[in-house]
Design a protein around this motif. Structure first.
Motif, PDB file in Angstrom:
ATOM      1  N   ARG A 168       1.067  -1.234  -0.016  1.00 29.77           N
ATOM      2  CA  ARG A 168      -0.095  -0.182  -0.022  1.00 29.77           C
ATOM      3  C   ARG A 168       0.808   1.415   0.090  1.00 29.77           C
ATOM      4  NH1 ARG A 168      -5.283  -0.624   1.312  1.00 29.77           N
ATOM      5  NH2 ARG A 168      -5.522   1.127   2.325  1.00 29.77           N
TER       6      ARG A 168
ATOM      7  N   GLY B 188      -8.558   4.049  -3.557  1.00 35.98           N
ATOM      8  CA  GLY B 188      -8.499   3.881  -2.169  1.00 35.98           C
ATOM      9  C   GLY B 188      -8.769   4.822  -1.351  1.00 35.98           C
TER      10      GLY B 188
ATOM     11  N   THR C 136      -4.521   6.715   0.150  1.00 36.42           N
ATOM     12  CA  THR C 136      -3.814   5.367   0.661  1.00 36.42           C
ATOM     13  C   THR C 136      -4.405   4.391  -0.330  1.00 36.42           C
ATOM     14  OG1 THR C 136      -3.850   6.066   2.869  1.00 36.42           O
ATOM     15  CG2 THR C 136      -3.169   3.724   2.357  1.00 36.42           C
TER      16      THR C 136
ATOM     17  N   ASP D 270      -3.390   0.764  -3.204  1.00 37.49           N
ATOM     18  CA  ASP D 270      -2.443  -0.283  -3.442  1.00 37.49           C
ATOM     19  C   ASP D 270      -1.927  -0.322  -5.024  1.00 37.49           C
ATOM     20  OD1 ASP D 270      -4.964  -0.782  -4.350  1.00 37.49           O
ATOM     21  OD2 ASP D 270      -4.990  -2.933  -3.718  1.00 37.49           O
TER      22      ASP D 270
END
Lengths: 146, 727
Positions: B165, B196, B227, B229
């Motif tokens: 992440r 995210g 944040t 991935d």
């Protein structure tokens, strides 16, 4: 079958007609600028709203001899292929609506003119009107080769 | 038209522009231009072509452009010096690229062997030679391999610090243009949220007081923490459509550390600085991309193919955007411009007619109507000039094609040639430009093939080994003059003469001046090359050139000095739509004689006119006998000859350089006339070039001076006979 519209006009004592779709406009006669080294039936060129329009003396073209032009003569502006041509005729007489089968085949006569221009004849009110084609009114290019 | 076909057509049009940009850029660098912007421009050109070609799946083109681009990128980054050798390869690569574009456009085959060979040559220039595999891996990201290797060095660090992440800090400040293009900041934020977890803070500190606010301004700025991935490319993708209309900062937490680790390597630091420098020019932040590629190269699977095209598109768009900003232009169908020009031509004629009618009506010159008409006349003239200017283009578009030609011919003939062009910005009508390309090509070929000597002969003659061909354009008295000159051996007059005798073009004992001998090369079927080469063709050289120049209403002449070279000078009208003419009367008819043909006008005197033969006449002008041609009789306007004493003679120069006197009844004046085709509704008339419409609304014919002079020769002389055949 729907009728076909033809524009009838007069040269001397004879009457002729062309498909009305070929006729763009009819104008009064204006003197033309003669073109050098051209056949006698090419009267010259006039200014049609900025375009240079050749004038063909149809009487001369059909072999009747050169017309004595007067103010009563008219110019029929016709479209032949991509070109616009002015035809000098004595008078425009009529718009005819005829059915396709009213056109009779050209009687078999010796006249060269009849063979090259007349595509059929019509009987209207006892008059004979010849349907002519305009494909060959301009001089052939070969004769113009410099 | 099929919309896709239309887009494709636009792409190819843009390709042409990019190719021109590419070539002129490379030539500028060759000439010593060290401005990094020039290199960038060259790079962008190739880049845009590649980007577009990718969109149309033109694989050959993409592949070659990619190799080319990689090499250019090395130059841009300063890893490859732009030496003359390198530039020669690149210029040839530019030629191949334009071949490929043409092949793609016309669907024809290309010389694959040649492309492959040149692609190899380009790769050979690569300072990191042999890392092509790596290059493919990072593919269109054009980041130097060096960075990736450093990434590998820092592999251990990465595995310790990286987290699937990522945390991105994004500062997004839209500019007014973002909103002007109907984009919406809120939508961008919404898209980001989908990636995210997003924390948004709006910074409204720039917001002015309500009374000062510009309703179309942009005052808000967002600070975000994302944040996700996804990698940074995915984040940037969200901003794809707004990237040029906002200030955008994307920083990744943890990436700094990795980069600083890499910073230990001085080389990388230098490289990054370079890349950053380039970014500032591009207005596109790539620096983060460097670290990104270092990371992905190290920690994750190799960049997936679908990620790759993105930066290309962005950069292509950026380049395009810059081009548009530089000179706002529109593409207009040429037919529309021509229609406008025609209409304005009508307007001019109509205005002249109106003025004439007003005069005829007997209105005073000072009357309000006449004054108004004068103003109208000025306006119509101005409109006419402006409309003509639309069609005017710099000759650059033709000149630009010549360097390639020179390179190719130099390569075939084994001569070393430098082409110098001058006056590329000179403007002339588009039709003239289009029809100039062929004759110019012929002349440049001739100059190199026949004009310049072989390197050995040049050295022997004490000249530099490299031959010089100069191509220049300038405006001179309402015409454009184009010169092609070489510093070769000049015309070999004895040989030209002997060939002409051999081919029966002149009599063996003919006495010819140097000029006349030089002009022999314009005769049909004359070729000085002792063997027919595939460069200059089958001896159809100069007479074809001359004919095409004449067809444009131009003239061509040659000046040659043995041992010093030859200069061909072409003088062409700036436009084919109007012509400066002298209006004359002949047998009651009004004719227009092109002013360019007329040298002088004179009133013949009885003592000057002499009969020659049964019906020919000559006139003595300053003790030189010149044929006197009766225009009225030539055009069969009248059967009998005109009386010279009651007429005016126009001394004209024909294309062959010969002079004749044309006899006309009277001169009416000088006028600019709009050229009207006779062929449009009729056919060609011998002796007449075209028609025009005069102020009185009547058609006047424009005299074809050369044709009249040519046909007037009943018993042509040997030389003139050949000339007549040309005209």
């Amino acid at each position: 079958m729907s009728g076909r519209e033809l524009m009838a006009f007069r040269i001397g004592a004879q009457e002729f007609c062309v498909d009305i779709m070929a006729v763009r406009e009819i104008r009064g006669f204006t003197p033309a600028t003669p073109l050098p080294q051209s056949p006698s039936y090419v009267r010259g060129v006039i200014n049609l709203r900025g375009a240079v329009l050749p004038i063909i003396d149809l009487a001369a073209r059909l072999g009747f001899g050169t017309s004595e032009t007067s103010a009563r003569h008219v110019i029929m502006v016709v479209q032949v292929g991509q070109q616009a041509i002015g035809l000098l005729v004595d008078a425009v007489s009529d718009i005819l609506t005829v059915s396709g089968d009213a056109v009779q085949p050209t009687p078999d006569v010796a006249s060269e003119m009849a063979k090259s221009f007349v595509r059929g004849v019509l009987a209207i009110d006892g008059r004979m009107i010849s349907l002519i084609t305009l494909d060959n009114v301009l001089p052939a290019l070969e004769s113009e080769a410099a | 038209m099929d919309p896709m076909a239309a887009i494709r057509e636009t792409f190819f049009q843009e390709c042409e522009e990019q190719l021109a940009e590419l070539e002129s850029g490379l030539l500028a660098i060759e000439a010593g231009d060290s401005d990094p912007e020039t290199v960038n421009a060259v790079f962008r050109a190739v880049h845009s072509i590649k980007g577009g070609a990718g969109a149309f799946s033109l694989d050959d083109l993409v592949r070659f452009a990619h190799v080319f681009e990689t090499t250019l990128d090395h130059v841009r980054a300063g890893r490859l010096a732009a030496t003359p050798e390198t530039l020669k390869v690149m210029l040839r690569a530019a030629d191949i690229l334009s071949d490929l574009v043409r092949a793609a456009r016309e669907g024809t085959a290309v010389d694959e062997a040649r492309c492959a060979a040149l692609a190899d040559e380009l790769r050979a220039l690569d300072p990191n030679g042999g890392v092509e595999e790596e290059d493919d891996l990072s593919d269109l990201n054009f980041q130097p391999v060096l960075v990736q290797l450093d990434g590998l060095d820092d592999l251990d660090d990465f595995e310790l610090t990286s987290d699937p992440r990522h945390v991105f800090h994004i500062k997004f400040k839209p500019r007014p243009s973002l909103y002007a293009k109907a984009n919406e900041a809120a939508l961008v934020l919404r898209d980001l949220r989908e990636l995210g977890e997003l924390k948004v803070a709006c910074d409204a500190s720039d917001l002015p007081h309500l009374t000062e606010i510009d309703p179309e301004g942009a005052y808000l700025c967002w600070d975000m923490e994302l944040t996700t991935d996804k990698d940074e490319t995915a984040v940037r993708e969200v901003f794809e459509f707004v990237a040029w209309d906002c200030d955008l900062e994307i920083t990744q937490e943890g990436a700094e550390g990795a980069a600083s680790g890499a910073d230990a390597d001085a080389e990388v630091a230098a490289l990054l600085a370079l890349v950053r420098g380039a970014d500032q020019n591009d207005g596109e932040p790539v620096s983060a991309g460097v670290t990104e590629s270092a990371m992905t190269g190290a920690t994750e699977e190799p960049p997936a193919a679908q990620v790759v095209p993105l930066p290309v598109k962005q950069a292509a768009k950026a380049a395009e955007g810059e081009l548009k900003a530089a000179s706002p232009t529109i593409r207009v169908d040429l037919d529309r411009v021509d229609r406008l020009i025609n209409l304005v031509g009508e307007l001019v004629i109509n205005q002249a007619m109106l003025s004439q009618r007003v005069l005829e009506a007997g209105l005073a010159r000072a009357s309000a109507v006449a004054v108004g008409l004068d103003e109208l006349e000025q306006l119509t003239r101005e409109i006419q000039d402006s409309v003509m200017a639309i069609r005017a283009q710099p000759v650059k578009s033709v000149f630009q094609r010549m360097p390639r030609l020179v390179r190719e011919i130099a390569a075939i003939t084994g001569k070393s040639v430098r082409l110098v062009t001058d006056g590329e910005a000179t403007e002339v009508d588009k039709t003239v430009i289009e029809r100039l390309a062929d004759p110019l090509t012929h002349m440049i070929r001739n100059a190199i093939d026949h004009g310049l000597e072989s390197p050995e002969k040049r050295i022997a003659a004490g000249k530099p080994e490299e031959g010089l061909v100069r191509l220049s354009a300038l405006h001179r008295s309402g015409r454009i003059v184009i010169e092609v000159s070489d510093d070769g051996a000049g015309i070999n007059r004895p040989r030209v003469k002997s060939i002409a005798v051999e081919k029966g073009l002149i009599a063996a004992d003919a006495q010819l001046s140097d000029d006349e001998i030089d002009n022999l090369i314009f005769l049909p079927g004359f070729s000085t090359a002792s063997e027919i080469s595939d460069i200059s063709g089958r001896g159809v050289g100069m007479d074809v050139v001359k004919r095409s120049i004449q067809a444009l209403g131009g003239r061509i002449s040659i000046a040659s000095r043995p041992g010093h070279g030859s200069t061909f000078t072409m003088s062409l009208p700036l436009t084919l739509a109007v012509l400066d003419g002298m209006v004359v009367t002949v047998a009651g008819q009004t004719l227009v004689v092109p002013l360019t043909a007329i040298v002088e006008t004179l009133q013949p005197k009885d003592s000057e006119v002499h009969g020659l033969g049964d019906n020919a006449r000559v006139i003595s002008i300053r003790n030189k006998f010149t044929p006197l041609i009766d225009v009225g009789r030539e055009l069969s306007y009248r059967a009998s000859a005109a009386d010279p004493m009651a007429s005016v003679a126009l001394l004209v120069e024909t294309e062959g350089g010969g002079r004749s006197a044309l006899l006309v009844d009277a001169i009416q004046g000088q006028r600019q006339v709009v050229i009207k085709s006779l062929e449009a509704n009729y056919q060609h008339v011998p002796g007449i070039a075209a028609a025009t419409i005069l102020g009185d609304g009547r058609v006047a014919l424009i005299l074809d001076v050369d044709a009249v002079v040519a046909t007037s020769r009943v018993e042509p002389a040997f030389f003139d006979d050949a000339m007549a055949a040309v005209g």
